[in-house]
Design a protein around this motif. Sequence first.
Motif, PDB file in Angstrom:
ATOM      1  N   MET A  90     -34.467 -21.887  -6.755  1.00 58.14           N
ATOM      2  CA  MET A  90     -33.219 -21.715  -7.646  1.00 58.14           C
ATOM      3  C   MET A  90     -33.737 -21.166  -8.818  1.00 58.14           C
ATOM      4  N   ALA A  91     -32.879 -20.427  -9.682  1.00 57.71           N
ATOM      5  CA  ALA A  91     -33.214 -19.992 -10.891  1.00 57.71           C
ATOM      6  C   ALA A  91     -31.985 -20.308 -11.833  1.00 57.71           C
ATOM      7  N   LEU A  92     -32.055 -21.175 -12.591  1.00 51.77           N
ATOM      8  CA  LEU A  92     -31.041 -21.710 -13.407  1.00 51.77           C
ATOM      9  C   LEU A  92     -31.300 -21.590 -14.964  1.00 51.77           C
ATOM     10  N   ALA A  93     -30.335 -21.052 -15.825  1.00 43.35           N
ATOM     11  CA  ALA A  93     -30.409 -21.121 -17.320  1.00 43.35           C
ATOM     12  C   ALA A  93     -29.182 -21.609 -17.873  1.00 43.35           C
ATOM     13  N   GLY A  94     -29.293 -22.350 -19.194  1.00 46.60           N
ATOM     14  CA  GLY A  94     -28.190 -22.590 -19.946  1.00 46.60           C
ATOM     15  C   GLY A  94     -27.110 -23.624 -19.386  1.00 46.60           C
ATOM     16  N   PHE A  95     -27.640 -24.547 -18.532  1.00 44.91           N
ATOM     17  CA  PHE A  95     -26.769 -25.566 -18.054  1.00 44.91           C
ATOM     18  C   PHE A  95     -27.457 -27.052 -17.789  1.00 44.91           C
ATOM     19  N   THR A  96     -26.696 -28.062 -18.057  1.00 43.52           N
ATOM     20  CA  THR A  96     -27.244 -29.387 -17.771  1.00 43.52           C
ATOM     21  C   THR A  96     -26.330 -30.180 -16.930  1.00 43.52           C
ATOM     22  N   THR A  97     -26.804 -31.119 -16.355  1.00 44.71           N
ATOM     23  CA  THR A  97     -26.156 -32.159 -15.694  1.00 44.71           C
ATOM     24  C   THR A  97     -25.614 -33.279 -16.400  1.00 44.71           C
ATOM     25  N   GLU A  98     -26.231 -33.545 -17.955  1.00 46.38           N
ATOM     26  CA  GLU A  98     -25.768 -34.401 -18.491  1.00 46.38           C
ATOM     27  C   GLU A  98     -24.370 -33.859 -19.374  1.00 46.38           C
ATOM     28  N   ARG A  99     -23.373 -34.063 -18.683  1.00 47.84           N
ATOM     29  CA  ARG A  99     -21.992 -33.704 -19.420  1.00 47.84           C
ATOM     30  C   ARG A  99     -21.647 -34.152 -20.543  1.00 47.84           C
ATOM     31  N   TYR A 100     -21.778 -35.691 -20.176  1.00 47.06           N
ATOM     32  CA  TYR A 100     -21.486 -36.329 -21.558  1.00 47.06           C
ATOM     33  C   TYR A 100     -21.930 -36.131 -22.823  1.00 47.06           C
ATOM     34  N   ARG A 101     -23.348 -35.888 -22.409  1.00 49.20           N
ATOM     35  CA  ARG A 101     -24.185 -35.832 -23.947  1.00 49.20           C
ATOM     36  C   ARG A 101     -23.914 -34.406 -24.472  1.00 49.20           C
ATOM     37  N   GLN A 102     -23.173 -33.650 -23.678  1.00 49.50           N
ATOM     38  CA  GLN A 102     -23.156 -32.137 -24.009  1.00 49.50           C
ATOM     39  C   GLN A 102     -21.905 -32.107 -24.993  1.00 49.50           C
ATOM     40  N   LEU A 103     -21.014 -33.101 -24.360  1.00 53.76           N
ATOM     41  CA  LEU A 103     -19.646 -33.119 -25.233  1.00 53.76           C
ATOM     42  C   LEU A 103     -19.655 -34.002 -26.334  1.00 53.76           C
ATOM     43  N   TYR A 104     -20.396 -35.006 -26.406  1.00 55.01           N
ATOM     44  CA  TYR A 104     -20.530 -35.801 -27.385  1.00 55.01           C
ATOM     45  C   TYR A 104     -21.996 -36.072 -28.275  1.00 55.01           C
ATOM     46  N   MET A 105     -21.888 -36.248 -29.506  1.00 55.10           N
ATOM     47  CA  MET A 105     -23.113 -36.846 -29.874  1.00 55.10           C
ATOM     48  C   MET A 105     -22.779 -38.201 -30.569  1.00 55.10           C
ATOM     49  N   ASN A 106     -23.271 -39.379 -30.042  1.00 56.36           N
ATOM     50  CA  ASN A 106     -22.906 -40.434 -30.968  1.00 56.36           C
ATOM     51  C   ASN A 106     -21.068 -40.744 -31.305  1.00 56.36           C
ATOM     52  N   GLY A 107     -20.439 -40.391 -30.456  1.00 55.53           N
ATOM     53  CA  GLY A 107     -19.135 -40.409 -30.662  1.00 55.53           C
ATOM     54  C   GLY A 107     -18.270 -39.409 -31.310  1.00 55.53           C
ATOM     55  N   MET A 108     -19.182 -38.207 -31.574  1.00 58.79           N
ATOM     56  CA  MET A 108     -18.645 -37.148 -32.222  1.00 58.79           C
ATOM     57  C   MET A 108     -18.405 -35.915 -31.183  1.00 58.79           C
ATOM     58  N   PHE A 109     -17.084 -35.309 -30.986  1.00 60.21           N
ATOM     59  CA  PHE A 109     -16.982 -34.481 -29.901  1.00 60.21           C
ATOM     60  C   PHE A 109     -17.234 -32.971 -30.430  1.00 60.21           C
ATOM     61  N   ARG A 110     -17.717 -31.975 -29.699  1.00 63.98           N
ATOM     62  CA  ARG A 110     -18.098 -30.777 -29.814  1.00 63.98           C
ATOM     63  C   ARG A 110     -16.753 -29.791 -29.702  1.00 63.98           C
ATOM     64  N   LEU A 111     -16.362 -29.560 -30.906  1.00 63.54           N
ATOM     65  CA  LEU A 111     -15.065 -28.811 -30.749  1.00 63.54           C
ATOM     66  C   LEU A 111     -15.390 -27.211 -30.673  1.00 63.54           C
ATOM     67  N   ASP A 112     -16.503 -26.658 -31.380  1.00 63.69           N
ATOM     68  CA  ASP A 112     -16.613 -25.225 -31.105  1.00 63.69           C
ATOM     69  C   ASP A 112     -16.985 -24.891 -29.760  1.00 63.69           C
ATOM     70  N   VAL A 113     -17.796 -25.616 -28.958  1.00 62.75           N
ATOM     71  CA  VAL A 113     -18.234 -25.253 -27.726  1.00 62.75           C
ATOM     72  C   VAL A 113     -17.045 -25.616 -26.800  1.00 62.75           C
ATOM     73  N   TYR A 114     -16.669 -26.749 -26.938  1.00 67.44           N
ATOM     74  CA  TYR A 114     -15.618 -27.331 -25.655  1.00 67.44           C
ATOM     75  C   TYR A 114     -14.168 -27.285 -25.812  1.00 67.44           C
ATOM     76  N   THR A 115     -13.660 -27.197 -27.201  1.00 69.80           N
ATOM     77  CA  THR A 115     -12.373 -26.606 -27.189  1.00 69.80           C
ATOM     78  C   THR A 115     -12.319 -25.464 -27.362  1.00 69.80           C
ATOM     79  N   GLY A 116     -13.157 -24.632 -27.808  1.00 68.84           N
ATOM     80  CA  GLY A 116     -13.196 -23.129 -27.591  1.00 68.84           C
ATOM     81  C   GLY A 116     -13.210 -22.813 -26.014  1.00 68.84           C
ATOM     82  N   TRP A 117     -14.160 -23.282 -25.156  1.00 67.30           N
ATOM     83  CA  TRP A 117     -14.275 -22.954 -23.528  1.00 67.30           C
ATOM     84  C   TRP A 117     -13.058 -23.424 -23.142  1.00 67.30           C
TER      85      TRP A 117
END
Length: 580
Positions: free
Chosen positions: A168-195
């Motif tokens: 397999m050849a993978l780039a720019g994606f993780t299985t850690e979905r919760y950690r990608q959306l939140y950091m210490n209770g704070m939601f990533r608007l730019d990435v995930y609301t935009g997406w």
Amino acid sequence: MNDSQNDSQSDPKSVSLGPEAASDPILDSLLKGMPEATHEPGGVQTYRVRMSDGAHLATRLYVPAGTGRWPAVLIRYPYPGMRPYLEATADVWTRYGYAVVLQDCRGTGESEGEWIPFENERRDGLDTIGWMLEQPWTNRRIGTYGPSYLSAAQWAMADALPPEVKAMALAGFTTERYRQLYMNGMFRLDVYTGWAIDNAGVPGVPAEGLFAKAIGTVPHIAMDEELFGRKLPWYREWIANVSPEDAYWREGFWAELRDIPGRVRTPVLLVDGWFDQHLDGMTRDYRKLPPATRAASRFILGPWVHSMQASGDYPMPGAERNHLKDALEWFDHHLKGREYPHPTGGVEAYAIGEGRWKRWDGWPEPDGFRTFYLGGGRLNGEPSVAGEAARFRYDPDRPVPTRGGAGLLRYLSGADDAAPAGSVLQPPPGEREDVLTFESEPLAEELPIAGSIRVHLFASSDAEDTAFAANVMEVLPDGRAFNIRDGIVSLAYRGGATRPRPYEPGSVAEADIELWPIVWTIKAGSKLRVDVSSSNFPAYHAHRNVSGPWALQTEKRIANQTIYGGKDRPSRIVVPYKKD
């Protein structure tokens, strides 16, 4: 298109691709730096491949010119706008003796079914591989390929692949979905609301100003109905489940996805950028691989954003890399038996500030740590004897704007209001009254950072809940400052809490932030700088200084914040270093 799962009849309208296709500018850019081609591209055949539940997915087969059985590359994607690029990519693969299967994910492009992001990729991917193995054009040696969501489609089935899938050849994606959306209770608007608004699947909604309307909707849970006139159930799940202990993250698809790397037996080429929003999770995915799989895999980390290109203002000499060539070498080894020209099992990383690549046999563990204490606007080697306090006023309606970093994605849209990603020039100290700046003396010797910087704050607020943000920078001798890493924490999720913790207004709390890993050498003569505030918007939502689920809140208040220093309350940053 054909209506069969198992036969391989091609569409009568199939066409041949000849050398004249090289006039395509996308193709020209992909071929730049590649080795001399060994084949000419052949024809394109179109299919409607039946999945096990009866849905038919639009599938295109690209083959080299001539007859024979070929090793095959599978690429599955949900973005119709990406098709010209992927068609050119398929053309390139055929020039090196590979058949390529390019498939629209369920409910996207010309494929049937309902578009539910991520949740059908495991079944559909495995069904497609089963179909490929029955076709006369493949020699039954298969690789999977593609960045971002195309890597999500690979991860989803990575632990259930048949032995005929060799790499397999993978780039720019993780299985850690919760950690990608939140950091210490704070939601990533730019990435995930935009997406979410770009992939809502609702036609006829004008794009202009849509993101600003989305992040300005109060309560945010109503954003989908206000913008699109209907609910987006999957997005509502993301913003309503703030705790990693919520059933949405602990059960079902996301929990299964998170555990997949630990069961993978197929060698993986992992590629990511220091300023990609998936960086934190991909480093964890690499370390989750079973030892034997990790020893047969390879992890490349460059100074790139999500496009796997360098971006920003800080110079990155020697950062360019031909990712398609990296993948070609990987598949030539695993699918064709050729010698692999690089060592496997380790991490190859670009050292920012040095402009060179380094390699370690495994994840680089630090040789030691250097601590800098916050106090009196300075970063000191020791905490001050006397207690100190620095104060600012945080208004959620005037959040500190995002300037650079890794948790961003909208810049790829080219929108004028999109925050730039990467390491960018920062404003001088004192530009805003709600940002505290702490700066070291010029360093007497270089500081080769390798790993995750940790920020430990002793803080208080007169609000029932709030957030504290940190931005760590290098200040060059000429005074220009560039961001290295940033992070944020809500008091409700301080101390690594997995459930919200109560906070008593006015009390002193420890708010720790583990920043994402980085390899960055601060040169002698430069300074280290840390800015502390309560916001980083729209990389993260602007905390409204009230407690409870953020997306349901309608009220807000202004908060008076205090950061403490001194021996009794030693706010500090701890920097890991690794010498050559």
